[in-house]
Design a protein around this motif. Structure first.
Motif, PDB file in Angstrom:
ATOM      1  N   TYR A   1       0.811  -1.221   0.000  1.00 12.11           N
ATOM      2  CA  TYR A   1       0.000   0.000   0.000  1.00 12.11           C
ATOM      3  C   TYR A   1       0.842   1.269   0.000  1.00 12.11           C
ATOM      4  N   SER A   2       2.007   1.229   0.644  1.00 11.66           N
ATOM      5  CA  SER A   2       2.836   2.428   0.752  1.00 11.66           C
ATOM      6  C   SER A   2       3.773   2.619  -0.437  1.00 11.66           C
ATOM      7  N   ALA A   3       3.896   1.604  -1.281  1.00 14.23           N
ATOM      8  CA  ALA A   3       4.809   1.702  -2.424  1.00 14.23           C
ATOM      9  C   ALA A   3       4.284   0.896  -3.601  1.00 14.23           C
TER      10      ALA A   3
ATOM     11  N   TYR B   1       3.354   1.917  -9.743  1.00 14.22           N
ATOM     12  CA  TYR B   1       2.470   2.764 -10.548  1.00 14.22           C
ATOM     13  C   TYR B   1       2.521   2.383 -12.028  1.00 14.22           C
TER      14      TYR B   1
ATOM     15  N   ASN C   1      -0.165   7.217   4.330  1.00 12.20           N
ATOM     16  CA  ASN C   1       0.632   7.632   3.172  1.00 12.20           C
ATOM     17  C   ASN C   1      -0.257   8.388   2.191  1.00 12.20           C
TER      18      ASN C   1
ATOM     19  N   VAL D   1       0.487   8.674  -1.556  1.00 12.08           N
ATOM     20  CA  VAL D   1       0.211   7.536  -2.450  1.00 12.08           C
ATOM     21  C   VAL D   1      -1.196   7.649  -3.019  1.00 12.08           C
ATOM     22  N   LYS D   2      -2.148   7.956  -2.162  1.00 14.47           N
ATOM     23  CA  LYS D   2      -3.531   8.130  -2.622  1.00 14.47           C
ATOM     24  C   LYS D   2      -3.609   9.250  -3.658  1.00 14.47           C
TER      25      LYS D   2
ATOM     26  N   GLN E   1      -1.226  10.334  -5.636  1.00 13.47           N
ATOM     27  CA  GLN E   1      -0.572   9.944  -6.877  1.00 13.47           C
ATOM     28  C   GLN E   1      -1.443   8.996  -7.696  1.00 13.47           C
TER      29      GLN E   1
END
Length: 396
Positions: free
Chosen positions: A163-165, A168, A188, A191-192, A194
């Motif tokens: 979830y944190s990385a 993409y 994070n 992340v959401k 991005q």
């Protein structure tokens, strides 16, 4: 006049007229798949503006309190989860004019889901809709559901980063239609943001925040709505309630039950009294111990206490259930006592009435009904229930 002098000009005129004819009068080209959040190809259908939509029809819920679904006559859905609002748009229909910018648009069919919230996978299993999930945030070693392991081995699901990385580039190349996240994503927020910049809508699910065990189970209706499988979700939920009805109608046995785990540093992890596990024990006919623990505290469902405190509260409990998902499974009472010597003095340990959860129980979020049946069998049938349990087994 010769016939060919008449026919040739007519053929030429006919060809010219066909070339100028509207698309609807000839065979239409194949429809283009709309991109997420963009206006669809079919803009002829007129729908009310956002502020004029009729949301008077609602999804009926018995216990769930963390989400709601409203329906419009045009087939749109407005979903509320905590402070977030989602708009589910039928395939090829336009986004209503005036839809607020903070409303997340989800266009059906919702496919190529990137699933981070592992507890949600069981809802897809029960709805026979696992093909909607092609990207996951837990690698194969972290899954206990055999269907997921098999799908990953076959390449139908791929690991796309935690979830944190997230990966993409992979998400984009696979045409990810939605990221299904747990509330961990709020740790994070970049992340959401991005994911949303890349055109991937994010839905944050909160089934674990349901305090009633049947409310947690009722989240299958949300995924039924998202996936167009409302009938399947209603039928499954109704079947589970029917199985539980005889248990729910019975009075409490009065027997006390403690649900716990021992950490590596000797602390005891217990569920708070308002947690769904504690309520499931009560509904199954037991009395959860320790009583009144952590009420009015933070939103976490568990807390760590000293063994001395646990000993004082639960040493006379009729039943102990060891939570294997924290420190791993156990097979024997000796292994349990090796974690903390004072456990040898507990009534349930002396009488051999200690049970352990399977590691898959918490990934099988829809298992709460079966777990309640297991607990009820233990309380009413004792050791004679050994061969009939689904998620619990007795330590010997």
């Amino acid at each position: 006049m010769k016939l060919w002098k008449i026919v040739v000009p007519l053929l030429a005129l006919t060809a010219a007229l066909c070339a100028c004819a509207p698309a609807g009068e000839t065979s239409a080209p194949p429809a283009q798949e709309p991109s997420q959040g963009s206006e669809p190809a079919n803009t002829e259908r007129v729908v009310p503006a956002w502020g004029e939509m009729d949301w008077s029809r609602h999804l009926e819920l018995d216990y769930a309190q963390m989400f709601s679904v409203d329906y419009s006559p045009e087939g749109y859905q407005r979903i509320a989860i905590d402070t977030e609002t989602y708009l589910v748009v039928p395939e090829l229909d336009p986004i209503p004019e005036g839809t607020p910018e903070d409303v997340t648009v989800l266009r059906q069919p919702i496919q190529n889901i990137y699933l981070q919230a592992t507890a949600a996978m069981d809802c897809f299993r029960k709805l026979d809709a696992m093909d909607a999930v092609t990207l996951v945030g837990t690698d194969a070693a972290g899954w206990y559901l055999p269907e997921v392991k098999e799908a990953m081995e076959a390449g139908r699901m791929v690991y796309a980063g935690k979830y944190s990385a997230p990966d993409y580039e992979l998400l984009q190349s696979k045409g990810c239609g939605m990221a299904l996240e747990s509330t961990m994503i709020y740790h994070n927020p970049e992340v959401k943001e991005q994911l949303e910049r890349l055109g991937i809508p994010v839905l944050v699910e909160r089934s674990s925040y349901e305090s009633h065990p049947l409310g947690r189970m009722e989240w299958v209706k949300l995924y039924g709505a998202l996936l167009g499988r409302e009938k399947e979700a209603d039928a499954y939920y109704a079947e589970q309630l029917a199985r539980l009805e005889p248990v729910l109608e019975q009075e409490s046995t009065g027997k006390t039950v403690a649900f716990f785990a021992v950490t590596a540093n000797g602390m005891v992890t217990v569920r708070k009294s308002g947690d769904y596990i504690a309520k499931a024990i009560d509904l199954a006919g037991g009395v959860y111990l320790p009583e009144g623990l952590g009420e009015g505290d933070n939103a976490l469902s568990t807390m760590n206490i000293q063994m001395e405190s646990f000993y004082h509260e639960a040493k006379d409990a009729d039943v102990l259930i060891y939570n294997s998902t924290i420190e791993g499974t156990l097979e024997t009472l000796e292994q349990l006592i090796a974690k903390s010597a004072p456990l040898a003095d507990f009534k349930a340990v002396r009488e051999g009435n200690v049970w352990c959860t399977g590691k898959s129980m918490f990934q099988e979020s829809q298992s709460v009904g079966e777990m309640m049946l297991d607990i009820h069998n233990i309380l009413t049938q004792g050791h004679g229930a050994d061969g009939s349990l689904t998620y619990l087994y007795r330590l010997t």
